[in-house]
Design a protein around this motif. Structure first.
Motif, PDB file in Angstrom:
ATOM      1  N   CYS A 111       0.972  -1.107  -0.168  1.00 32.88           N
ATOM      2  CA  CYS A 111      -0.084   0.082  -0.316  1.00 32.88           C
ATOM      3  C   CYS A 111       1.145   1.277   0.117  1.00 32.88           C
ATOM      4  CB  CYS A 111      -0.624  -0.202   1.564  1.00 32.88           C
ATOM      5  SG  CYS A 111      -2.153   1.522   1.071  1.00 32.88           S
ATOM      6  N   THR A 112       0.901   2.139  -0.949  1.00 32.86           N
ATOM      7  CA  THR A 112       1.685   3.212  -1.037  1.00 32.86           C
ATOM      8  C   THR A 112       0.320   4.407  -0.230  1.00 32.86           C
ATOM      9  OG1 THR A 112       2.640   2.607  -2.812  1.00 32.86           O
ATOM     10  CG2 THR A 112       2.688   4.963  -2.556  1.00 32.86           C
ATOM     11  N   VAL A 113       0.651   5.333   0.706  1.00 29.70           N
ATOM     12  CA  VAL A 113      -0.626   6.284   0.812  1.00 29.70           C
ATOM     13  C   VAL A 113       0.087   7.992   0.526  1.00 29.70           C
ATOM     14  CG1 VAL A 113      -1.295   7.394   3.075  1.00 29.70           C
ATOM     15  CG2 VAL A 113      -1.058   4.783   2.187  1.00 29.70           C
ATOM     16  N   LYS A 114       0.205   8.658   0.161  1.00 33.34           N
ATOM     17  CA  LYS A 114       0.596  10.175  -1.227  1.00 33.34           C
ATOM     18  C   LYS A 114      -0.486  11.343  -0.177  1.00 33.34           C
ATOM     19  CE  LYS A 114       1.963   7.714  -5.180  1.00 33.34           C
ATOM     20  NZ  LYS A 114       2.554   7.504  -6.096  1.00 33.34           N
ATOM     21  N   ASP A 115       0.436  12.442  -0.118  1.00 30.57           N
ATOM     22  CA  ASP A 115      -0.853  13.721   0.053  1.00 30.57           C
ATOM     23  C   ASP A 115       0.131  14.278  -0.819  1.00 30.57           C
ATOM     24  OD1 ASP A 115       1.830  14.299   1.917  1.00 30.57           O
ATOM     25  OD2 ASP A 115       0.313  14.229   3.632  1.00 30.57           O
ATOM     26  N   ASN A 116       0.261  15.773  -0.470  1.00 27.26           N
ATOM     27  CA  ASN A 116       0.597  16.601  -1.089  1.00 27.26           C
ATOM     28  C   ASN A 116       2.334  16.460  -0.725  1.00 27.26           C
ATOM     29  OD1 ASN A 116      -1.235  17.679  -2.857  1.00 27.26           O
ATOM     30  ND2 ASN A 116      -1.632  19.344  -1.473  1.00 27.26           N
ATOM     31  N   GLU A 117       2.772  16.169   0.435  1.00 23.59           N
ATOM     32  CA  GLU A 117       3.565  16.551   0.936  1.00 23.59           C
ATOM     33  C   GLU A 117       4.889  15.007   1.028  1.00 23.59           C
ATOM     34  OE1 GLU A 117       3.127  18.490   4.699  1.00 23.59           O
ATOM     35  OE2 GLU A 117       1.666  20.082   4.193  1.00 23.59           O
ATOM     36  N   SER A 118       4.331  14.254   1.350  1.00 25.57           N
ATOM     37  CA  SER A 118       5.371  12.960   1.435  1.00 25.57           C
ATOM     38  C   SER A 118       3.914  12.134   1.446  1.00 25.57           C
ATOM     39  CB  SER A 118       5.130  12.785   3.353  1.00 25.57           C
ATOM     40  OG  SER A 118       3.680  12.918   3.642  1.00 25.57           O
ATOM     41  N   GLU A 119       4.592  10.635   1.133  1.00 26.03           N
ATOM     42  CA  GLU A 119       4.568   9.179   0.747  1.00 26.03           C
ATOM     43  C   GLU A 119       5.641   8.475   2.181  1.00 26.03           C
ATOM     44  OE1 GLU A 119       6.129   6.775  -2.928  1.00 26.03           O
ATOM     45  OE2 GLU A 119       5.628   8.370  -3.254  1.00 26.03           O
ATOM     46  N   LYS A 120       4.535   7.156   1.749  1.00 24.83           N
ATOM     47  CA  LYS A 120       4.666   5.900   3.095  1.00 24.83           C
ATOM     48  C   LYS A 120       4.629   4.800   2.228  1.00 24.83           C
ATOM     49  CE  LYS A 120       5.853   8.418   6.429  1.00 24.83           C
ATOM     50  NZ  LYS A 120       7.464   8.701   6.757  1.00 24.83           N
ATOM     51  N   LYS A 121       5.055   3.778   2.503  1.00 24.53           N
ATOM     52  CA  LYS A 121       4.664   2.751   1.725  1.00 24.53           C
ATOM     53  C   LYS A 121       4.878   1.319   2.993  1.00 24.53           C
ATOM     54  CE  LYS A 121       7.208   3.679  -2.500  1.00 24.53           C
ATOM     55  NZ  LYS A 121       6.169   3.255  -3.363  1.00 24.53           N
ATOM     56  N   LEU A 122       3.932   0.687   3.013  1.00 25.71           N
ATOM     57  CA  LEU A 122       3.663  -0.464   3.899  1.00 25.71           C
ATOM     58  C   LEU A 122       3.633  -1.434   2.985  1.00 25.71           C
ATOM     59  CD1 LEU A 122       0.420   1.274   5.797  1.00 25.71           C
ATOM     60  CD2 LEU A 122       2.950   1.468   6.499  1.00 25.71           C
ATOM     61  N   THR A 123       3.383  -2.691   3.823  1.00 24.08           N
ATOM     62  CA  THR A 123       3.295  -3.970   3.156  1.00 24.08           C
ATOM     63  C   THR A 123       2.778  -5.195   4.580  1.00 24.08           C
ATOM     64  OG1 THR A 123       5.278  -3.477   2.061  1.00 24.08           O
ATOM     65  CG2 THR A 123       4.495  -5.844   2.778  1.00 24.08           C
ATOM     66  N   ALA A 124       1.523  -5.962   4.433  1.00 24.31           N
ATOM     67  CA  ALA A 124       1.046  -6.745   4.590  1.00 24.31           C
ATOM     68  C   ALA A 124       1.218  -7.995   4.679  1.00 24.31           C
ATOM     69  CB  ALA A 124       0.357  -6.449   5.223  1.00 24.31           C
ATOM     70  N   LYS A 125       1.838  -9.303   5.277  1.00 20.84           N
ATOM     71  CA  LYS A 125       1.617  -9.983   4.337  1.00 20.84           C
ATOM     72  C   LYS A 125       0.773 -10.907   5.017  1.00 20.84           C
ATOM     73  CE  LYS A 125       6.373 -11.757   4.415  1.00 20.84           C
ATOM     74  NZ  LYS A 125       7.223 -12.078   5.880  1.00 20.84           N
ATOM     75  N   VAL A 126      -0.003 -11.542   4.062  1.00 14.67           N
ATOM     76  CA  VAL A 126      -1.550 -12.109   3.815  1.00 14.67           C
ATOM     77  C   VAL A 126      -1.910 -14.001   4.763  1.00 14.67           C
ATOM     78  CG1 VAL A 126      -3.751 -13.648   3.130  1.00 14.67           C
ATOM     79  CG2 VAL A 126      -2.642 -11.441   1.934  1.00 14.67           C
ATOM     80  N   GLU A 127      -2.012 -13.034   6.650  1.00 18.52           N
ATOM     81  CA  GLU A 127      -2.433 -14.069   6.895  1.00 18.52           C
ATOM     82  C   GLU A 127      -3.395 -15.953   6.258  1.00 18.52           C
ATOM     83  OE1 GLU A 127      -2.904 -12.700  10.434  1.00 18.52           O
ATOM     84  OE2 GLU A 127      -1.527 -11.495  11.018  1.00 18.52           O
TER      85      GLU A 127
END
Length: 129
Positions: A111-127
């Motif tokens: 998952c990549t979450v973006k706004d005008n100033e920053s970006e964060k990347k998350l990863t989740a393994k499927v349980e």
């Protein structure tokens, strides 16, 4: 021998306590978390965003924030099986985005979450359940 065992246990607990989870982060003072599990040929995905209790200057937080979310579903071959893009406006209350998808041997979700100033990347393994 006993010393090595104690040292190994201490290192294990130290890493588990202080290691950063790849499925959690903070963006603009808001805590984000991604989780996914598989049950009965379906992937159940939850993305949550809530104000971070440790945020500085809570009174200075904007009234609302617009975010773009990109989800990538990774199959057992390491390839992107499919993806979804979405936008939403966060008003400062707890937000939960939940959906189900057909399981095409999906092993993780990025998952990549973006706004005008920053970006964060998350990863989740499927349980598996």
């Amino acid at each position: 021998m006993f010393f090595v065992l104690c040292l190994t246990i201490a290192v294990y607990f130290g890493v588990s306590i202080f290691a950063k989870n790849s499925n959690e982060d903070v963006i603009n003072g808001n805590r984000i978390k991604l989780s996914a599990f598989s049950f009965s040929e379906q992937i159940y995905l939850t993305f949550e965003m809530k104000p971070d209790e440790n945020r500085k200057g809570k009174e200075e937080a904007p009234e609302f924030q617009k975010y773009a979310i990109e989800l990538e579903f990774i199959n057992s071959d390491g390839a992107v099986a499919f993806q979804k893009n979405d936008e939403y406006i966060f008003y400062g209350d707890d937000y939960y985005y939940r959906e189900t998808y057909t399981d095409y041997d999906i092993v993780s979700v990025r998952c990549t979450v973006k706004d005008n100033e920053s970006e964060k990347k998350l990863t989740a393994k499927v349980e598996m359940h």
